[in-house]
Enzyme design. Structure first.
Site, short mmCIF file in Angstrom:
data_model
loop_
_atom_site.label_atom_id
_atom_site.label_comp_id
_atom_site.label_asym_id
_atom_site.label_seq_id
_atom_site.Cartn_x
_atom_site.Cartn_y
_atom_site.Cartn_z
N ASP A 92 64.41 44.27 91.96
CA ASP A 92 63.23 44.05 92.80
C ASP A 92 63.16 45.06 93.94
OD1 ASP A 92 61.56 41.88 92.00
OD2 ASP A 92 63.11 40.43 92.61
N GLN B 98 63.49 34.78 91.45
CA GLN B 98 62.04 34.64 91.66
C GLN B 98 61.76 33.96 93.01
OE1 GLN B 98 59.83 36.03 89.60
NE2 GLN B 98 58.07 35.32 90.73
N LYS C 25 57.92 37.87 82.35
CA LYS C 25 59.02 38.84 82.48
C LYS C 25 59.93 38.76 81.25
CE LYS C 25 58.67 38.87 87.48
NZ LYS C 25 59.14 38.48 88.81
N1 GUN Z 1 57.40 36.52 93.76
C1 GUN Z 1 56.22 37.17 93.77
N2 GUN Z 1 56.38 38.47 93.41
C2 GUN Z 1 57.70 38.63 93.18
C3 GUN Z 1 58.48 39.74 92.76
O1 GUN Z 1 58.00 40.86 92.56
N3 GUN Z 1 59.81 39.50 92.62
C4 GUN Z 1 60.37 38.29 92.86
N4 GUN Z 1 61.69 38.17 92.71
N5 GUN Z 1 59.67 37.23 93.24
C5 GUN Z 1 58.34 37.41 93.39
#
Ligand code: GUN
Length: 262
Positions: free
Chosen positions: A98, A75, A31
């Site tokens: 998200d 996350q 990211k």
């Molecule tokens: N863990 C697995 N996929 C995601 C996601 O798309 N966003 C976040 N914040 N955590 C994750």
């Protein structure tokens, strides 16, 4: 991005990671790299696994009130002892890139949204860019998570698909999947969907990311047996994963516009 800069808007993304889950570390690194590539300012908050709920919520509160921060992402999964739901609820819906906050989930449900969740949005983008029409098609979504399965079903429904959501209690998975023109597997079971289960010519989208004991990364779809029957199929890795990150960048730019103060 150049236009935004002309207006004095610099999109920025705050990414919080708690603990040292190896998969989460890789996702967060990717990211950050994508932000650098797009010219988005990235702020990383790597907190120890022992971080308390209060400390985490205090950081989110600080970021919510910081005008230089466009988007906030924590996350998941969080280490044991931390309350994920409370963390999701604490992020300002206007910075929730998200789209996990209940306000944003509700907005998606009624079809009037600011942000779409990154993975389902990435899947829809792949479908659209491949010239595949959802309207009138039978869609099987395997998995009912809040992150993928549920919003995925809603987005397919918005595009006029006839959607069946399958899960661990579905009586006959093969019977459901074999009827589908579009199959989206997001269940976290390695190679659950095999070629004999899918309809000839089906579109097969694999959202799975499973690490096998030998370290190999595999999806929820058995690629070799499905590729010979499918009209289109995504691989793992290199299919949906990069689209998720692209949609996160899109949401961050959207957040910057939504939160602009002047
Ligand atoms: N863990 C697995 N996929 C995601 C996601 O798309 N966003 C976040 N914040 N955590 C994750």
């Amino acid at each position: 991005m150049e236009n935004l800069k002309k207006d004095g808007i610099i999109p920025s993304l705050a990414v919080i990671i708690v603990g040292d889950d190896p998969a989460s570390k890789i996702y967060v690194k990717n990211k950050k790299l994508a932000c650098e590539y797009c010219g988005i300012k990235s702020l990383e908050y790597a907190l120890p696994a022992e971080t308390s709920q209060e400390e985490l919520l205090a950081l989110i509160d600080k970021l919510n009130n910081d005008n230089s921060v466009s988007g906030i992402l924590c996350q998941l999964p969080l280490p044991k002892g931390l309350d994920e739901e409370a963390v999701i609820n604490a992020i300002s819906p206007k910075k929730d890139v998200d789209a996990f906050h209940p306000v944003n989930v509700g907005k998606i449900m009624v079809g009037n949204f600011d942000f779409l969740p990154c993975t389902p949005a990435g899947v829809m983008e792949l479908i659209a860019l491949s010239g595949i029409e959802v309207k009138g098609k039978k869609c099987a979504v395997i998995g009912r998570s809040n992150i993928v399965g549920k919003p995925m079903s809603m987005l397919l429904l918005h595009q006029h698909g006839t959607v069946t959501i399958c899960h661990s209690k579905t009586a006959d998975l093969k019977a459901e999947v074999s009827q589908a023109d579009i199959v989206v597997a997001a269940v976290g079971v390695p190679e659950l969907i095999t070629g004999d289960m899918i309809k000839e010519g089906a579109v097969v989208i694999d959202v799975g990311m499973n690490r096998l004991p030998d370290g190999k990364l595999t999806g929820d779809v058995e690629y070799e047996s499905c590729v010979v029957r499918a009209s289109a199929i995504t691989p793992v890795p290199g299919g949906v994963g990069p689209m998720t990150i692209a949609m996160l960048m899109k949401n961050t730019v959207k957040a910057a516009l939504l939160n602009k103060t002047k």
